[in-house]
Design a protein around this motif. Sequence first.
Motif, PDB file in Angstrom:
ATOM      1  N   VAL A   1      42.968  90.023  94.180  1.00  0.00           N
ATOM      2  CA  VAL A   1      42.893  88.894  92.813  1.00  0.00           C
ATOM      3  C   VAL A   1      41.716  89.342  91.630  1.00  0.00           C
ATOM      4  CG1 VAL A   1      42.602  86.731  92.332  1.00  0.00           C
ATOM      5  CG2 VAL A   1      43.250  86.742  94.671  1.00  0.00           C
ATOM      6  N   VAL A   2      42.875  89.347  90.419  1.00  0.00           N
ATOM      7  CA  VAL A   2      41.903  90.038  89.085  1.00  0.00           C
ATOM      8  C   VAL A   2      42.226  89.138  88.184  1.00  0.00           C
ATOM      9  CG1 VAL A   2      41.434  91.802  87.772  1.00  0.00           C
ATOM     10  CG2 VAL A   2      42.433  92.482  89.929  1.00  0.00           C
ATOM     11  N   VAL A   3      40.758  88.414  87.527  1.00  0.00           N
ATOM     12  CA  VAL A   3      40.881  87.477  86.417  1.00  0.00           C
ATOM     13  C   VAL A   3      40.668  88.541  85.298  1.00  0.00           C
ATOM     14  CG1 VAL A   3      40.017  85.363  85.865  1.00  0.00           C
ATOM     15  CG2 VAL A   3      40.585  85.829  87.620  1.00  0.00           C
ATOM     16  N   THR A   4      41.504  88.310  84.246  1.00  0.00           N
ATOM     17  CA  THR A   4      41.051  89.033  82.886  1.00  0.00           C
ATOM     18  C   THR A   4      40.815  88.153  81.914  1.00  0.00           C
ATOM     19  OG1 THR A   4      43.187  90.400  82.959  1.00  0.00           O
ATOM     20  CG2 THR A   4      41.364  91.495  83.537  1.00  0.00           C
ATOM     21  N   LEU A   5      40.616  89.054  80.831  1.00  0.00           N
ATOM     22  CA  LEU A   5      40.202  87.817  79.657  1.00  0.00           C
ATOM     23  C   LEU A   5      39.233  88.653  78.525  1.00  0.00           C
ATOM     24  CD1 LEU A   5      40.561  85.247  77.722  1.00  0.00           C
ATOM     25  CD2 LEU A   5      37.940  84.385  78.269  1.00  0.00           C
TER      26      LEU A   5
ATOM     27  N   GLN B   1      38.971  92.773  79.620  1.00  0.00           N
ATOM     28  CA  GLN B   1      38.067  92.222  80.522  1.00  0.00           C
ATOM     29  C   GLN B   1      37.979  92.011  81.607  1.00  0.00           C
ATOM     30  OE1 GLN B   1      34.471  90.172  77.827  1.00  0.00           O
ATOM     31  NE2 GLN B   1      33.014  92.273  78.451  1.00  0.00           N
ATOM     32  N   ILE B   2      37.361  92.822  82.424  1.00  0.00           N
ATOM     33  CA  ILE B   2      37.428  92.390  83.749  1.00  0.00           C
ATOM     34  C   ILE B   2      36.915  91.268  84.573  1.00  0.00           C
ATOM     35  CG2 ILE B   2      37.658  92.398  86.405  1.00  0.00           C
ATOM     36  CD1 ILE B   2      38.917  95.420  86.073  1.00  0.00           C
TER      37      ILE B   2
ATOM     38  N   PRO C   1      32.638  82.581  76.466  1.00  0.00           N
ATOM     39  CA  PRO C   1      32.634  83.023  75.391  1.00  0.00           C
ATOM     40  C   PRO C   1      33.101  84.465  74.314  1.00  0.00           C
ATOM     41  CG  PRO C   1      30.388  83.125  76.479  1.00  0.00           C
ATOM     42  CD  PRO C   1      31.148  83.102  77.227  1.00  0.00           C
ATOM     43  N   SER C   2      33.659  85.015  75.571  1.00  0.00           N
ATOM     44  CA  SER C   2      34.462  85.982  74.385  1.00  0.00           C
ATOM     45  C   SER C   2      35.944  85.299  74.181  1.00  0.00           C
ATOM     46  CB  SER C   2      34.675  87.244  75.641  1.00  0.00           C
ATOM     47  OG  SER C   2      35.509  86.951  77.203  1.00  0.00           O
TER      48      SER C   2
ATOM     49  N   ASP D   1      43.435  85.308  80.301  1.00  0.00           N
ATOM     50  CA  ASP D   1      44.462  86.192  79.980  1.00  0.00           C
ATOM     51  C   ASP D   1      45.076  85.905  81.313  1.00  0.00           C
ATOM     52  OD1 ASP D   1      44.045  86.412  77.270  1.00  0.00           O
ATOM     53  OD2 ASP D   1      42.857  88.118  77.449  1.00  0.00           O
ATOM     54  N   ALA D   2      44.953  85.925  82.456  1.00  0.00           N
ATOM     55  CA  ALA D   2      45.294  87.195  83.635  1.00  0.00           C
ATOM     56  C   ALA D   2      44.802  86.252  84.184  1.00  0.00           C
ATOM     57  CB  ALA D   2      46.240  88.177  83.134  1.00  0.00           C
TER      58      ALA D   2
END
Length: 137
Positions: A30-34, A37-38, A90-91, A125-126
């Motif tokens: 499982v990968v969370v990105t925003l 950035q991971i 914050p990003s 984002d994902a």
Amino acid sequence: MSSHATPVSKTVRIPGPDHPITIERTGSRVVVTLAGQIIAETHDALTLLEAGYPAVLYIPRKDVDMTLLESSSHTTYCPYKGDCTYYSIPSGGERSVNAAWVYENPFDAVAVIKAHLAFYPDRVDAIEVDMGAVVLR
């Protein structure tokens, strides 16, 4: 006149046939990105299914880049899981306020999610779940 607040007793409910909760190992990466950035990457996520709600992935804190998160003053309470605290990212700007949550001391029925963070899908984002090669016969 006293200004002391009376402690509010919180209802504690046990999952059962009328409100089932199941928690299982997700068994996938499982990968969370925003914002490019991971935020989190793990092979140890847990999938929590609660009553009629969408599945929620809980990721161990050790697999979350906590340097990208900022503790929030927002809190909630779930009668099935306990007190919940939140983190903003914050990003991600305004969209990512209170984007992640954690039950630091969950009730016994869901104790396995202790120190695991979950993310709102619409505030990152994902959230990608790599199921690997799936062969249907």
